[in-house]
Design an enzyme around this catalytic site. Sequence first.
Site, PDB file in Angstrom:
ATOM      1  N   HIS A   1     -67.502 -75.008 -69.628  1.00 49.89           N
ATOM      2  CA  HIS A   1     -68.908 -74.896 -70.002  1.00 49.89           C
ATOM      3  C   HIS A   1     -69.050 -74.891 -71.521  1.00 49.89           C
ATOM      4  O   HIS A   1     -68.334 -74.172 -72.206  1.00 49.89           O
ATOM      5  CB  HIS A   1     -69.511 -73.609 -69.423  1.00 49.89           C
TER       6      HIS A   1
ATOM      7  N   HIS B   1     -52.211 -26.163 -71.259  1.00 54.05           N
ATOM      8  CA  HIS B   1     -52.770 -25.137 -70.373  1.00 54.05           C
ATOM      9  C   HIS B   1     -51.942 -24.878 -69.122  1.00 54.05           C
ATOM     10  O   HIS B   1     -52.384 -24.142 -68.238  1.00 54.05           O
ATOM     11  CB  HIS B   1     -54.190 -25.522 -69.961  1.00 54.05           C
TER      12      HIS B   1
ATOM     13  N   CYS C   1     -85.432   7.577 -65.296  1.00 58.17           N
ATOM     14  CA  CYS C   1     -85.814   7.296 -63.911  1.00 58.17           C
ATOM     15  C   CYS C   1     -85.983   5.795 -63.705  1.00 58.17           C
ATOM     16  O   CYS C   1     -85.702   4.987 -64.581  1.00 58.17           O
ATOM     17  CB  CYS C   1     -87.104   8.030 -63.575  1.00 58.17           C
TER      18      CYS C   1
ATOM     19  N   CYS D   1     -90.515   0.476 -52.489  1.00 61.87           N
ATOM     20  CA  CYS D   1     -89.673  -0.743 -52.517  1.00 61.87           C
ATOM     21  C   CYS D   1     -88.370  -0.558 -51.760  1.00 61.87           C
ATOM     22  O   CYS D   1     -87.399  -1.261 -52.002  1.00 61.87           O
ATOM     23  CB  CYS D   1     -89.367  -1.141 -53.955  1.00 61.87           C
TER      24      CYS D   1
END
Length: 567
Positions: free
Chosen positions: A156, A299, A344, A377
Amino acid sequence: MRDAADSEEFEDMSEDYEEASDASYEYEEGSDDDACHMDAAHGDAGPSSSAGPGWSVLNQDAIVKLQAEAVADVVAILGVKSSVAKTVLMYFRWDKEALMSKVAERDPESVLKQAGVAITDAGSAGPNGQQGGPIMCRVCFTDTEQAETTSMDCGHAFCNDCWRQHFKTQIGEGQARTIRCMAPKCGVVCDEEKVCSLLKSDPAASSSTAAGSGSAGPSGSAGASGSAGTSGSGREPNEALDKYKHSMALSYVEDNARVNFCPSVPWCGHAVQVDGDPFVEPECSCGKVFCFKCLKDPHTPCTCKMWDEWDEKIHGDSETRNWFMANTKPCPKCSKPVEKNGGCNLVMCKCGQAFCWLCGAATGTQHTWQKIEGHSCGRWKDELDRKIDNAARSHKRYMHYFERYKLHMDSYSKEGVKRSDLLKRIGEMVETGIEARDYTWLVRALDQLKVARGVLSNSYAFAYFFFGGEMYKDDFSDEDNKRNQDLFEEHQQRLEGEVERLSGLVEECSESLTIDSDARVRVINSTVSIESRILKFFDMIEVDLYGKLQSCSAQIAVYRPKRNLVA
């Protein structure tokens, strides 16, 4: 049974190693370690400036040489030109064995086609099979003389200006090594020699080169006189050509699974090539030790995945979030975190909002020690406490391992400083005329301490993930996990004990630079003991821990005895 034997074996190391010879610890003059540092300093290292078991250090000349040798081998085997051979090697990531295996399985033509290389050349025929006269470029649709067009190996052809623009675009997008033909559905990789030729022959590039040809020289003295005649547009083609050549030259390292650049900062100019197994921790000529697989600090015994997560924990904000979850509550009005420092369960935010510490709900300010008026609660308390307890327990567990990891890492750095100070003092003694004495056994002990500190620090990161974490929880029952942890910690504690013992001995000897024979033998025996314990420690991890994984496999760098770590 093996652990009991180990315990007896190391009960009294001074008896076992009383006859240890000094030869095991002496640094030979002109050793590879010294040589590689001289090469790095002077920049004249040979093809392989230093090496270790399974790896070698390469300077830039060595990289160019190895690349040329690989191309020459493929040229000889396949009978193709060098630019085609390089394209094929880049496709196979510079793995000649994989390339030859494909050639043996299939015919060479199909392998070349797979790599994006055209099997036949356009030859002497005109572009696109036409003979004589101008042709129409299928990109810009202008009639162009054949002398101003170029045909790739696929046949091409397009005008040179369109080719050049295509090359610049692909190079700018990072596709320099795989610039393909512009023809639809072609896919053939453009020939390197033709790409370079077209970029060099660009009229803008040639005028820029003529005007400022000296600017790239070592002194750059000619660049000043020529810079006035160089326009901004004239520099662009030269930049594209430089980028293209640079990218092709770097391909041997960046596309090669067996070669990596040294991750030192600033870069030392070297690369490391492994012989096969990528799970190694090589030492570059500049002294940088790193994991070849992930390019991070050494490591082992952690896997690369473990180390990534550990690095994220210690440098990221995951543990900060855990601390906030365990120790603070968000204000229901302004959402800012509030810490309860006593008293508290009624908490008052700086914004003025009162809320219940147990459930986090907004409340009034009327309350007693036991309850808040108009608020209940109890039904939320169990769930909330469970979340808080889990976060607090997770953070406490992390801090347990992190503090011990950090302790050994700090000592690791100090061992390097101690080594440098010791060598400096020995050098001063020699310069002042004091009798020269052999202290290689003491230097070797400091080197061994540094290695051991690195192993111990990493072992705490390993323990954090392997025991009680989420990574391998499905591979072991609770009983097996407890048994494995006890075995691991027994080996770890033995090693720690001997390391602290040697550290104390080295401290005493370094202060006075004594040559007391008994102290010298104790240091040598302890050094041998630590090396032996590290080997047994890694053997236990690989066989008794990683070796029993069911859901996955884990690979780590093999521990190499007597690795020299230069501070």
